[in-house]
Design a protein around this motif. Structure first.
Motif, PDB file in Angstrom:
ATOM      1  N   GLY A  44      18.632   7.068 -51.254  1.00 36.32           N
ATOM      2  CA  GLY A  44      19.679   6.044 -51.176  1.00 36.32           C
ATOM      3  C   GLY A  44      19.356   4.891 -50.257  1.00 36.32           C
ATOM      4  O   GLY A  44      20.255   4.166 -49.825  1.00 36.32           O
ATOM      5  N   ARG A  45      18.068   4.694 -49.931  1.00 31.27           N
ATOM      6  CA  ARG A  45      17.727   3.625 -48.970  1.00 31.27           C
ATOM      7  C   ARG A  45      17.186   2.364 -49.643  1.00 31.27           C
ATOM      8  O   ARG A  45      17.414   1.264 -49.171  1.00 31.27           O
ATOM      9  N   ASP A  46      16.445   2.508 -50.734  1.00 26.78           N
ATOM     10  CA  ASP A  46      15.795   1.345 -51.361  1.00 26.78           C
ATOM     11  C   ASP A  46      16.465   0.994 -52.699  1.00 26.78           C
ATOM     12  O   ASP A  46      16.473   1.819 -53.615  1.00 26.78           O
ATOM     13  N   ALA A  47      16.982  -0.214 -52.771  1.00 28.14           N
ATOM     14  CA  ALA A  47      17.668  -0.638 -54.003  1.00 28.14           C
ATOM     15  C   ALA A  47      16.817  -1.641 -54.754  1.00 28.14           C
ATOM     16  O   ALA A  47      16.150  -2.494 -54.140  1.00 28.14           O
ATOM     17  N   HIS A  48      16.835  -1.510 -56.074  1.00 29.18           N
ATOM     18  CA  HIS A  48      16.146  -2.513 -56.903  1.00 29.18           C
ATOM     19  C   HIS A  48      17.100  -2.941 -58.008  1.00 29.18           C
ATOM     20  O   HIS A  48      17.580  -2.106 -58.779  1.00 29.18           O
ATOM     21  N   ILE A  49      17.373  -4.237 -58.053  1.00 24.98           N
ATOM     22  CA  ILE A  49      18.326  -4.760 -59.041  1.00 24.98           C
ATOM     23  C   ILE A  49      17.571  -5.669 -59.999  1.00 24.98           C
ATOM     24  O   ILE A  49      16.798  -6.535 -59.575  1.00 24.98           O
ATOM     25  N   THR A  50      17.783  -5.465 -61.282  1.00 24.13           N
ATOM     26  CA  THR A  50      17.215  -6.369 -62.286  1.00 24.13           C
ATOM     27  C   THR A  50      18.366  -7.121 -62.926  1.00 24.13           C
ATOM     28  O   THR A  50      19.323  -6.500 -63.409  1.00 24.13           O
ATOM     29  N   MET A  51      18.290  -8.447 -62.878  1.00 24.45           N
ATOM     30  CA  MET A  51      19.419  -9.235 -63.392  1.00 24.45           C
ATOM     31  C   MET A  51      18.946 -10.508 -64.094  1.00 24.45           C
ATOM     32  O   MET A  51      17.761 -10.850 -64.078  1.00 24.45           O
ATOM     33  N   THR A  52      19.887 -11.202 -64.705  1.00 25.90           N
ATOM     34  CA  THR A  52      19.580 -12.451 -65.393  1.00 25.90           C
ATOM     35  C   THR A  52      20.670 -13.466 -65.076  1.00 25.90           C
ATOM     36  O   THR A  52      21.567 -13.191 -64.272  1.00 25.90           O
ATOM     37  N   THR A  53      20.597 -14.651 -65.686  1.00 25.34           N
ATOM     38  CA  THR A  53      21.665 -15.645 -65.572  1.00 25.34           C
ATOM     39  C   THR A  53      22.066 -16.061 -66.990  1.00 25.34           C
ATOM     40  O   THR A  53      21.315 -15.839 -67.936  1.00 25.34           O
ATOM     41  N   THR A  54      23.248 -16.693 -67.106  1.00 23.66           N
ATOM     42  CA  THR A  54      23.720 -17.045 -68.454  1.00 23.66           C
ATOM     43  C   THR A  54      22.803 -18.073 -69.108  1.00 23.66           C
ATOM     44  O   THR A  54      22.615 -18.081 -70.308  1.00 23.66           O
ATOM     45  N   THR A  55      22.257 -18.974 -68.286  1.00 26.17           N
ATOM     46  CA  THR A  55      21.386 -20.033 -68.810  1.00 26.17           C
ATOM     47  C   THR A  55      20.110 -20.071 -67.990  1.00 26.17           C
ATOM     48  O   THR A  55      20.165 -20.041 -66.767  1.00 26.17           O
ATOM     49  N   ARG A  56      18.988 -20.155 -68.657  1.00 26.07           N
ATOM     50  CA  ARG A  56      17.720 -20.295 -67.953  1.00 26.07           C
ATOM     51  C   ARG A  56      17.693 -21.647 -67.231  1.00 26.07           C
ATOM     52  O   ARG A  56      18.098 -22.657 -67.812  1.00 26.07           O
ATOM     53  N   GLY A  57      17.305 -21.666 -65.976  1.00 28.48           N
ATOM     54  CA  GLY A  57      17.261 -22.915 -65.218  1.00 28.48           C
ATOM     55  C   GLY A  57      18.586 -23.249 -64.564  1.00 28.48           C
ATOM     56  O   GLY A  57      18.741 -24.320 -63.983  1.00 28.48           O
ATOM     57  N   CYS A  58      19.557 -22.348 -64.665  1.00 24.67           N
ATOM     58  CA  CYS A  58      20.880 -22.591 -64.062  1.00 24.67           C
ATOM     59  C   CYS A  58      20.714 -22.907 -62.571  1.00 24.67           C
ATOM     60  O   CYS A  58      20.006 -22.197 -61.855  1.00 24.67           O
ATOM     61  N   ASP A  76      26.474   1.228 -47.462  1.00 19.06           N
ATOM     62  CA  ASP A  76      25.964   2.041 -46.345  1.00 19.06           C
ATOM     63  C   ASP A  76      24.639   2.708 -46.712  1.00 19.06           C
ATOM     64  O   ASP A  76      24.517   3.275 -47.801  1.00 19.06           O
ATOM     65  N   GLY A  77      23.709   2.639 -45.832  1.00 18.10           N
ATOM     66  CA  GLY A  77      22.442   3.344 -46.001  1.00 18.10           C
ATOM     67  C   GLY A  77      21.362   2.530 -46.674  1.00 18.10           C
ATOM     68  O   GLY A  77      20.184   2.900 -46.646  1.00 18.10           O
ATOM     69  N   ILE A  78      21.704   1.398 -47.297  1.00 17.15           N
ATOM     70  CA  ILE A  78      20.676   0.595 -47.977  1.00 17.15           C
ATOM     71  C   ILE A  78      19.843  -0.145 -46.918  1.00 17.15           C
ATOM     72  O   ILE A  78      20.373  -0.910 -46.112  1.00 17.15           O
ATOM     73  N   GLY A  79      18.545   0.133 -46.937  1.00 16.37           N
ATOM     74  CA  GLY A  79      17.660  -0.494 -45.953  1.00 16.37           C
ATOM     75  C   GLY A  79      16.826  -1.609 -46.556  1.00 16.37           C
ATOM     76  O   GLY A  79      16.358  -2.512 -45.848  1.00 16.37           O
ATOM     77  N   SER A  80      16.579  -1.547 -47.868  1.00 15.75           N
ATOM     78  CA  SER A  80      15.839  -2.639 -48.519  1.00 15.75           C
ATOM     79  C   SER A  80      16.443  -2.892 -49.898  1.00 15.75           C
ATOM     80  O   SER A  80      16.914  -1.948 -50.554  1.00 15.75           O
ATOM     81  N   ALA A  81      16.469  -4.146 -50.245  1.00 15.44           N
ATOM     82  CA  ALA A  81      17.034  -4.498 -51.564  1.00 15.44           C
ATOM     83  C   ALA A  81      16.151  -5.558 -52.195  1.00 15.44           C
ATOM     84  O   ALA A  81      15.834  -6.571 -51.568  1.00 15.44           O
ATOM     85  N   GLN A  82      15.736  -5.278 -53.413  1.00 16.42           N
ATOM     86  CA  GLN A  82      14.878  -6.218 -54.121  1.00 16.42           C
ATOM     87  C   GLN A  82      15.590  -6.628 -55.411  1.00 16.42           C
ATOM     88  O   GLN A  82      16.147  -5.771 -56.113  1.00 16.42           O
ATOM     89  N   VAL A  83      15.595  -7.945 -55.682  1.00 21.12           N
ATOM     90  CA  VAL A  83      16.266  -8.423 -56.893  1.00 21.12           C
ATOM     91  C   VAL A  83      15.225  -9.101 -57.780  1.00 21.12           C
ATOM     92  O   VAL A  83      14.536 -10.029 -57.348  1.00 21.12           O
ATOM     93  N   THR A  84      15.095  -8.616 -58.990  1.00 23.43           N
ATOM     94  CA  THR A  84      14.152  -9.213 -59.943  1.00 23.43           C
ATOM     95  C   THR A  84      14.941  -9.959 -61.019  1.00 23.43           C
ATOM     96  O   THR A  84      15.901  -9.425 -61.568  1.00 23.43           O
ATOM     97  N   LEU A  85      14.509 -11.176 -61.273  1.00 19.04           N
ATOM     98  CA  LEU A  85      15.171 -11.988 -62.297  1.00 19.04           C
ATOM     99  C   LEU A  85      14.375 -11.873 -63.594  1.00 19.04           C
ATOM    100  O   LEU A  85      13.141 -11.972 -63.585  1.00 19.04           O
ATOM    101  N   THR A  86      15.073 -11.661 -64.690  1.00 17.41           N
ATOM    102  CA  THR A  86      14.370 -11.584 -65.977  1.00 17.41           C
ATOM    103  C   THR A  86      15.162 -12.305 -67.060  1.00 17.41           C
ATOM    104  O   THR A  86      16.384 -12.425 -66.959  1.00 17.41           O
ATOM    105  N   TYR A  87      14.448 -12.810 -68.040  1.00 17.50           N
ATOM    106  CA  TYR A  87      15.114 -13.403 -69.206  1.00 17.50           C
ATOM    107  C   TYR A  87      14.696 -12.654 -70.477  1.00 17.50           C
ATOM    108  O   TYR A  87      14.772 -13.194 -71.566  1.00 17.50           O
ATOM    109  N   ASP A  88      14.237 -11.447 -70.275  1.00 17.17           N
ATOM    110  CA  ASP A  88      13.829 -10.612 -71.389  1.00 17.17           C
ATOM    111  C   ASP A  88      14.585  -9.284 -71.318  1.00 17.17           C
ATOM    112  O   ASP A  88      14.247  -8.439 -70.493  1.00 17.17           O
ATOM    113  N   PRO A  89      15.603  -9.084 -72.088  1.00 17.11           N
ATOM    114  CA  PRO A  89      16.091  -9.976 -73.146  1.00 17.11           C
ATOM    115  C   PRO A  89      16.985 -11.076 -72.556  1.00 17.11           C
ATOM    116  O   PRO A  89      17.544 -10.886 -71.480  1.00 17.11           O
TER     117      PRO A  89
END
Lengths: 109, 450
Positions: A44-58, A76-89
């Motif tokens: 429960g310490r390392d979080a990885h989020i994969t997300m997108t936006t409604t429009t590319r280039g927003c 609580d307890g999260i020590g690292s969080a990484q967010v990856t942006l993708t447009y696929d799909p």
């Protein structure tokens, strides 16, 4: 034991991400379907989020990414969080949760 | 890098643009220029350039500095150069307006005012072209909306070049036969390149993306939209290139204008098809004020196309040309500009103020920064006044036209006040207005933390 902690944190992070709204649509990014994946490892310490936006280039892209990271850190307890942006799909309104679809008056096909 | 995609000086362009819109309307209320004076009279030229350079071009430049990076998904080439460009354009416009005041006998002669206007406006627009051109060039191959913008930029280059040649010939700096020919017969090319190429064609390209973005419609890049681009580019190339050659060669312009007009009509028909698709296929059923008012502006573009056709058939450009330019400038371009400005100011203000605290604290929505029912009244008054003004120009009723201009002025001032309220977060509920870590945005520029 570790798996239970990770899955509990995943749900907590999804809840925290509901505080992040897409400024244009005024609705949280989880129920809009902009969050593709949340993974938590290492007890429960390392979080990885994969997300997108409604429009590319927003212009809000950077803020949405850092907002998602900051929201993850509020769990609580999260020590690292990484967010990856993708447009696929690419995002489509079909990815919205039922409540969001109702909110925007989108009819099911 | 948070904030990297916010344009630092777009708000300054918008503020200056709105001041010139109001100034142009004040002049019309007081009966300065057309229809009290001739279309080519210095007083009319002053009002026309106050509106086309001061309002429409500054608005378009400010919008492009913010949205070209969105179109091409790359940062702007420079977030600093737009400031000197703005200052040069403002100084050049002041010199140009002073030149027209001298020609009209309202100011004593100031030597070399036309030359100063040419140098300053040429330099200012040159920097705009350099900044946007480098941004586009780094993003090749360009997507369709960006290609519209690229052709729009070529058109503004042509418009400014023709304008500089006019001012040099007008001010007596050149007696070169080609410059004198252009001054004598090239005015339609300058007007079409400016209103049609720079302002309308660019607006068409940007609107494809903005309408799709704000209404959640599928992006259009199919064969029909490709043909909108090709046909429009052809129309502009015919007017600007073939038209210039015809004028310099002392040949007739009619064939050029008719051919370009047919291609232009085809472009607008295809664009109308695109727009109907964007509105019909939108996912967001309840659309915001800006999209509704953009629709009204698009209706005015259609009305302008019909009026152009009627003038072409009846040979009435001499009689109704003023009404046509008024309808294009205020019904279509200014209507669309005000509608999108209403949205874009709220969007930029939200990003600047609340973007940095997103995820850390509850934030308002972009829609919470505006009060649409109040603004809606101003927009309806604006379009109604424009329509009355157009009818007055067609029917030659100059006094009622001034009353219509007063209505436009009141409505534009009302919209301007709404923009200021948006910028000052005056419409946001106190509980959400300034959470910890935020600060009130400045009125005239955007704070960019990069």
């Amino acid at each position: 034991m570790s798996g239970d902690a990770d899955s509990a944190s995943t749900e907590q992070i999804r809840d925290a991400l509901r505080r992040v709204i897409d400024p244009e649509l005024g609705y949280n990014i989880v129920d809009l379907g902009l969050v593709y994946d949340v993974t938590v490892r290492n007890d429960g310490r390392d979080a990885h989020i994969t997300m997108t936006t409604t429009t590319r280039g927003c212009p809000a892209t950077d803020y949405l990414q850092s907002g998602a990271r900051d929201a993850a850190f509020t769990v609580d307890g999260i020590g690292s969080a990484q967010v990856t942006l993708t447009y696929d799909p690419p995002w489509t309104p079909k990815l919205m949760a039922p409540a969001a679809r109702v909110h925007f008056g989108i009819k099911d096909e | 890098m948070p904030g990297a995609s916010l344009s630092r000086w777009s708000l300054s362009y918008f503020a200056a643009a709105v001041v010139f819109l109001l100034a142009g309307q004040v002049l019309m209320v007081f009966g300065f220029g057309y229809p009290a004076a001739a279309l080519r009279a210095p007083d009319t030229l002053l009002v026309v350039h106050c509106v086309t350079i001061g309002w429409l071009s500054l608005l378009m430049c400010g919008a492009l500095f913010q949205f070209v990076p969105v179109l091409v998904v790359r940062p702007i080439y420079s977030n600093t150069l737009p400031l000197p460009a703005l200052l040069l354009i403002l100084a050049g416009l002041a010199a140009l307006l002073a030149s027209f005041l001298q020609l009209g006998g309202h100011l004593p002669v100031i030597p070399h005012c036309f030359a100063a206007a040419s140098v300053l406006l040429g330099s200012g627009f040159g920097i705009v072209l350099w900044t946007l051109g480098r941004t586009l060039s780094a993003a090749r191959p360009l997507n369709l909306p960006a290609r519209f913008v690229a052709i729009g930029l070529c058109s503004v280059a042509a418009t400014v070049t023709l304008g500089i040649l006019f001012t040099l010939a007008f001010g007596g700096y050149t007696r070169a036969p080609f410059a004198l020919e252009l001054l004598g017969r090239g005015m339609p090319l300058h007007v079409i390149a400016g209103l049609g190429g720079w302002l309308t064609f660019t607006a068409i390209g940007v609107s494809h993306r903005l309408l799709s973005m704000f209404m959640l419609s599928p992006e259009l890049d199919g064969a029909s939209t490709q043909w909108t681009f090709r046909l429009g580019t052809l129309a502009l190339a015919i007017v600007i290139i073939a038209g210039t050659v015809a004028v310099i060669a002392r040949a007739g312009l009619n064939a050029v204008l008719v051919t370009a007009g047919l291609a232009g009509a085809g472009t607008l028909a295809l664009y109308a098809r695109d727009v109907v698709q964007l509105y019909r296929k939108r996912v967001r059923r309840v659309i915001e004020l800006n999209s509704r008012m953009a629709g009204i502006a698009l209706g005015h573009l259609a009305a302008a196309a019909v009026l152009t056709f009627a003038c072409a058939v009846s040979g009435g450009f001499g009689q109704y040309g003023g009404a046509l330019i008024f309808l294009v400038s205020f019904g279509w371009l200014s209507g669309l500009g005000l509608a999108k400005l209403y949205k874009v100011v709220a969007f930029i203000t939200w990003l600047e103020c609340y973007g940095p605290v997103l995820g850390k604290t509850p934030t308002p929505r972009v829609q919470d920064l505006v009060v649409e029912p109040r603004a809606r009244t101003w927009f309806w008054l604006y379009f109604a006044a424009v329509d009355v003004g157009t009818v007055c120009l067609l029917a030659r009723a100059p006094l009622v036209f001034r009353a219509a201009a007063a209505g436009m002025l009141l409505a534009s001032a009302g919209i301007a006040l709404e923009l200021i309220r948006t910028r000052r977060l005056a419409n946001v509920s106190p509980a959400l207005r300034l959470p910890q870590g935020t600060r009130l945005p400045r009125l005239l520029f955007t704070f960019v933390a990069n």
